[in-house]
Design a protein around this motif. Sequence first.
Motif, PDB file in Angstrom:
ATOM      1  N   PRO B 157      -6.581   1.516   2.511  1.00 16.28           N
ATOM      2  CA  PRO B 157      -5.451   0.641   2.888  1.00 16.28           C
ATOM      3  C   PRO B 157      -4.344   1.371   3.641  1.00 16.28           C
ATOM      4  O   PRO B 157      -3.710   0.789   4.519  1.00 16.28           O
ATOM      5  CB  PRO B 157      -4.935   0.097   1.556  1.00 16.28           C
ATOM      6  CG  PRO B 157      -5.759   0.675   0.479  1.00 16.28           C
ATOM      7  CD  PRO B 157      -6.875   1.469   1.067  1.00 16.28           C
ATOM      8  N   ARG B 161      -3.608  -0.021   7.384  1.00 18.00           N
ATOM      9  CA  ARG B 161      -2.285  -0.553   7.733  1.00 18.00           C
ATOM     10  C   ARG B 161      -1.644   0.236   8.873  1.00 18.00           C
ATOM     11  O   ARG B 161      -0.975  -0.337   9.729  1.00 18.00           O
ATOM     12  CB  ARG B 161      -1.374  -0.577   6.506  1.00 18.00           C
ATOM     13  CG  ARG B 161      -1.738  -1.715   5.564  1.00 18.00           C
ATOM     14  CD  ARG B 161      -0.894  -1.787   4.320  1.00 18.00           C
ATOM     15  NE  ARG B 161      -1.342  -2.898   3.508  1.00 18.00           N
ATOM     16  CZ  ARG B 161      -0.861  -4.142   3.602  1.00 18.00           C
ATOM     17  NH1 ARG B 161       0.110  -4.410   4.441  1.00 18.00           N
ATOM     18  NH2 ARG B 161      -1.348  -5.107   2.851  1.00 18.00           N
ATOM     19  N   HIS B 172       4.760   0.573  -1.462  1.00 20.27           N
ATOM     20  CA  HIS B 172       3.404   0.035  -1.343  1.00 20.27           C
ATOM     21  C   HIS B 172       2.386   1.113  -1.726  1.00 20.27           C
ATOM     22  O   HIS B 172       1.439   0.845  -2.472  1.00 20.27           O
ATOM     23  CB  HIS B 172       3.160  -0.467   0.083  1.00 20.27           C
ATOM     24  CG  HIS B 172       1.938  -1.310   0.222  1.00 20.27           C
ATOM     25  ND1 HIS B 172       1.922  -2.661  -0.028  1.00 20.27           N
ATOM     26  CD2 HIS B 172       0.659  -0.990   0.528  1.00 20.27           C
ATOM     27  CE1 HIS B 172       0.695  -3.131   0.133  1.00 20.27           C
ATOM     28  NE2 HIS B 172      -0.100  -2.130   0.480  1.00 20.27           N
ATOM     29  N   LEU B 176      -0.421   1.144  -4.773  1.00 17.37           N
ATOM     30  CA  LEU B 176      -1.866   1.377  -4.629  1.00 17.37           C
ATOM     31  C   LEU B 176      -2.343   2.406  -5.650  1.00 17.37           C
ATOM     32  O   LEU B 176      -3.384   2.240  -6.286  1.00 17.37           O
ATOM     33  CB  LEU B 176      -2.201   1.878  -3.212  1.00 17.37           C
ATOM     34  CG  LEU B 176      -1.941   0.913  -2.041  1.00 17.37           C
ATOM     35  CD1 LEU B 176      -2.110   1.646  -0.699  1.00 17.37           C
ATOM     36  CD2 LEU B 176      -2.878  -0.292  -2.096  1.00 17.37           C
ATOM     37  N   ASP B 179      -2.194   1.099  -9.236  1.00 20.33           N
ATOM     38  CA  ASP B 179      -3.257   0.121  -9.401  1.00 20.33           C
ATOM     39  C   ASP B 179      -4.603   0.785  -9.688  1.00 20.33           C
ATOM     40  O   ASP B 179      -5.313   0.379 -10.611  1.00 20.33           O
ATOM     41  CB  ASP B 179      -3.345  -0.649  -8.085  1.00 20.33           C
ATOM     42  CG  ASP B 179      -3.699  -2.082  -8.315  1.00 20.33           C
ATOM     43  OD1 ASP B 179      -3.094  -2.709  -9.210  1.00 20.33           O
ATOM     44  OD2 ASP B 179      -4.593  -2.569  -7.593  1.00 20.33           O
TER      45      ASP B 179
END
Lengths: 200, 200
Positions: B157, B161, B172, B176, B179
């Motif tokens: 990601p 991005r 962000h 990640l 998570d």
Amino acid sequence: MAVKENLRPGGRSARVQASVHEAVRTLLQSIERTDVTIPLIASEAGVTPSTIYRRWGDLQELLADVAVERLRPDMQPVDTGSAKGDLEAWAEQYAEEMSSGIGREMIRDVLAAQDNSNACKCYAFTREQMELIGDRAQGRGEGFPPVDAVMDRVVAPIIYRILFGDAPSTDHVRGLVADVMRSEAVAAIPPLPVSARKSG
Amino acid sequence: MAVKENLRPGGRSARVQASVHEAVRTLLQSIERTDVTIPLIASEAGVTPSTIYRRWGDLQELLADVAVERLRPDMQPVDTGSAKGDLEAWAEQYAEEMSSGIGREMIRDVLAAQDNSNACKCYAFTREQMELIGDRAQGRGEGFPPVDAVMDRVVAPIIYRILFGDAPSTDHVRGLVADVMRSEAVAAIPPLPVSARKSG
């Protein structure tokens, strides 16, 4: 993420764009990519080279512009009856198309341009598809993860693996989908009203 | 994922490579990228253009080769005392470096080459860093997700991005990492012995 305005359909500018795009597609099918030049495209399209330079700047920008049009989805995601099924069907097809020779070449063309507005357009196309699947899930009363989570956990790994390693297997793609669909995010976030989702 | 063999250090071939790489780096700092040509590089490096053509094929392959060397990590991930801390520190620095102007240009150079062995090298570099963080976690008796999960959920990601949209924010990136570190995978998979992890 700046995205170029769409052209007024049928205007002179749109006609020039259509014939130049068509010329690029024709040439890419018949001769080697490295032999494609702006004078050749101009001659095939029936415009002057300066028209192309003025509008696209250089060959790489033009190739990126043509690639992004080919990457524009031409259909809605298939409706399989469930959010997980929809996302799985979409992701498998996406991985297959993007990892094909032509798919890789289109991604490369989009990324090679200095101006990243075409790359952002691709991002926007994909996001819209994810929003459609999310809206449909909501209509069925199903949970669905936030679109950002789907972009990070399904779309990003597919494209990253295609660009930097080996194309992900079908099993791998299904694993990504299963994973995001059972994540905490799906349960924790209530379905949004369509209006709120669209503006997000 | 084919990766070119490293050259014998100090050999003639390695010396040519070093001087050509140095010439490219010097030229990229002093003139516009679009003005850099193989004859110019050859003259700066003190070799003949045909030496460069024979070895790298074309300018794009040479630029990719130089870029991948610059992307080779020059240090081990910082040891913060915990797996989550290590991964977070690594990911924040990685996102920052890759989203800088020079980082984006290097990724673009690596991806623009027809031969994707350089892109695969970048993948391998990053994977090794993740394995190092995983081994360290194991040494401390901490759980750590499988390296594939870290590649898919943290690295992919970030790069996706940067390439297709806006660089991810620090928040962000931290999200990640948090998570993947709380995912089922961390608890479910027992730490592997170092030998098994290395060969995986």
